[in-house]
Motif scaffolding. Sequence first.
Motif, PDB file in Angstrom:
ATOM      1  N   HIS A   1       0.933  -1.106   0.002  1.00 33.83           N
ATOM      2  CA  HIS A   1      -0.067   0.253   0.139  1.00 33.83           C
ATOM      3  C   HIS A   1       0.884   1.184  -0.061  1.00 33.83           C
ATOM      4  N   THR A   2       2.112   1.255  -0.664  1.00 34.27           N
ATOM      5  CA  THR A   2       3.096   2.394  -0.485  1.00 34.27           C
ATOM      6  C   THR A   2       3.587   2.432  -1.998  1.00 34.27           C
ATOM      7  N   VAL A   3       3.126   3.793  -2.498  1.00 36.27           N
ATOM      8  CA  VAL A   3       3.932   4.148  -3.815  1.00 36.27           C
ATOM      9  C   VAL A   3       5.020   5.147  -3.864  1.00 36.27           C
ATOM     10  N   ALA A   4       6.157   4.779  -4.430  1.00 36.36           N
ATOM     11  CA  ALA A   4       7.235   5.806  -4.392  1.00 36.36           C
ATOM     12  C   ALA A   4       7.560   6.727  -5.720  1.00 36.36           C
ATOM     13  N   ILE A   5       7.192   7.918  -5.553  1.00 40.07           N
ATOM     14  CA  ILE A   5       7.140   8.603  -6.762  1.00 40.07           C
ATOM     15  C   ILE A   5       8.767   8.706  -7.256  1.00 40.07           C
ATOM     16  N   SER A   6       8.863   8.427  -8.569  1.00 42.61           N
ATOM     17  CA  SER A   6      10.512   8.573  -9.237  1.00 42.61           C
ATOM     18  C   SER A   6      10.999   9.801  -8.601  1.00 42.61           C
ATOM     19  N   GLY A   7      12.324   9.766  -8.738  1.00 35.15           N
ATOM     20  CA  GLY A   7      13.233  10.842  -8.301  1.00 35.15           C
ATOM     21  C   GLY A   7      13.702  10.809  -6.928  1.00 35.15           C
ATOM     22  N   LEU A   8      13.349   9.849  -6.286  1.00 30.74           N
ATOM     23  CA  LEU A   8      13.735  10.044  -4.642  1.00 30.74           C
ATOM     24  C   LEU A   8      15.153   9.621  -4.774  1.00 30.74           C
ATOM     25  N   PRO A   9      15.969  10.023  -3.590  1.00 23.33           N
ATOM     26  CA  PRO A   9      17.214   9.651  -3.460  1.00 23.33           C
ATOM     27  C   PRO A   9      17.339   8.036  -3.270  1.00 23.33           C
ATOM     28  N   THR A  10      18.648   7.572  -3.780  1.00 25.88           N
ATOM     29  CA  THR A  10      18.781   6.218  -3.803  1.00 25.88           C
ATOM     30  C   THR A  10      19.685   5.585  -2.849  1.00 25.88           C
ATOM     31  N   ASN A  11      20.205   6.572  -1.761  1.00 22.19           N
ATOM     32  CA  ASN A  11      21.252   6.175  -0.725  1.00 22.19           C
ATOM     33  C   ASN A  11      20.404   5.203   0.237  1.00 22.19           C
ATOM     34  N   ARG A  12      21.236   4.329   0.914  1.00 20.88           N
ATOM     35  CA  ARG A  12      20.600   3.429   2.169  1.00 20.88           C
ATOM     36  C   ARG A  12      21.039   4.015   3.142  1.00 20.88           C
ATOM     37  N   TYR A  13      20.136   3.614   4.344  1.00 24.77           N
ATOM     38  CA  TYR A  13      20.396   4.393   5.631  1.00 24.77           C
ATOM     39  C   TYR A  13      20.094   3.261   6.778  1.00 24.77           C
ATOM     40  N   ASP A  14      20.790   3.692   7.916  1.00 31.60           N
ATOM     41  CA  ASP A  14      20.398   2.640   9.338  1.00 31.60           C
ATOM     42  C   ASP A  14      19.637   3.704   9.948  1.00 31.60           C
ATOM     43  N   PHE A  15      18.664   3.256  10.788  1.00 39.79           N
ATOM     44  CA  PHE A  15      17.942   4.331  11.455  1.00 39.79           C
ATOM     45  C   PHE A  15      17.385   3.878  12.719  1.00 39.79           C
TER      46      PHE A  15
END
Length: 518
Positions: free
Chosen positions: A336-350
């Motif tokens: 139930h989640t849609v990601a709009i194109s153009g988001l940063p592609t980095n990966r994170y620890d949170f």
Amino acid sequence: MQDFQDTDLLRSYARHNSEAAFSELVRRHIGLVYSAALRQVNNPAQAEEITQAVFIILARKAALLRSNVVLDGWLYETTRFTALSALRAERRRLFREQEAFMRSNMDETDAPLLWNQLAPLLEEAIARLGKTDRDALVLRFFKGKSVREVATVINMTEAAAQRRILRALEKLRKFLARRGINSTAGAIGETIAANSIQAAPIALAKSVTAVAVAKGAAGSASTLTLIKGALKLMAWTKTRTTIVTTAIVLLMAAGTTATVKDVEYHQYARKYYTWQVRQADFGVFYKALPQISILPTRFEGDTNGGWCADGSRGAMGIDQPIKEMAEVAYQQDDLHTVAISGLPTNRYDFLAKLVGPMVQHQNFPQNEKWAGEFQKAIAKQLGVTGRFEMRNTDVWLLRPVPAGVHGFKTSHGMPGGIAVKSIHQAGPTSITVGNEYHEQPVSTFMYMLQFNLKQTVVDDTGLTNSYDFSFTWTQDKDVRGMPLPDIDELNPLLTDQLGLELVSTNMPVRMLVVEKVK
């Protein structure tokens, strides 16, 4: 029952050397074993080694385990013993390396260099140690006492004294490393022992004794000034300790949940505890300090990663993309989640958590505001936000067949406190698998269908209570896991066992849209 199913798999492995049976046992219990190991050794690589060892032990003892064994408990206890063995071996190794180093001659060029770097910082470093650690270090390296002699003086066992010494050396090593001096704990100990004590002039001992016994009456002005300043520092240290103690007492008197143990653990965690580990783990999450942190991942491309969440207390994730972080922050699933194109592609620890470390398991504070704060942090740090909107989506509609609903019985509680139990019954060529539900709403079953079908399932059964029911299907023995049959085989099973069916349709569904901040 779960225990019987485990025993059945053990028997299958022991009698027929069934790799599939043992693989299923590993799948069921590897999380328990790895987490227990990691809590004890606090080293992911070592925890992996311990996990491997535990399951090797299980394989060797499978034929000897009794039919009434509780495998979860047996594995937990075996993990504890294995971890203790690993820790003892590590301590023995460190002890041997340290003693061997102490007996060996240091390199003539490296030793003076290390001492020249270490000497200006030595007193500051040792001042940061606790009293018992400091006493043990001074006795061992400044006074040249044996470990047994140190133990006698500080009134503890020889093994405990050795741990104190090694811990104090490791603290010194970390302190010096932060200041650009990279060396081993053993080398630091040897350097201190070899260089810290210089022979004093023979006459000095006599003069010191004479002045001291006179309480300083014959001392020079500069000596008296030094004494006065030292007494002030000692008095201030004592006063500061009293202030901290009084503050703790006042907090307790005011009715807060703070205890001395809480404060000590909080201070320890701030100095030494890191939540950025190789795999997201609830044990790590509950011990971590309160914070909303989003950091570049330390484990790029690592397949362990993942995330874990406690809806009322927070969440943590390792090596996660922005879309996954948004799903956690807005408490929405992937379907139930849609990601709009153009988001940063980095990966994170949170880590998103607003309550303190869990010192006692029965004390579980809650703060559900963490999700909102996490959303704000994602927007501020990464320039990404989320919003909800209704979108037409292909779904499966779960509804009763015309003949009516059956297979749902009035609940009489959860036997053994287990809400959902796996079913695993082995036949000659196939395995019957599925789940047994106790005191559960239909939505619990619906989410299982949705997870396996990878498509939204909408509850249209009209069943609003909690029920006891079960659902099973048959698959070949060679099939790993519990994949649902395809829809043509699934619907007849749903109808026969529960009186339900899945109907394909398209309808508006609430979706999370993840996009850049406008």
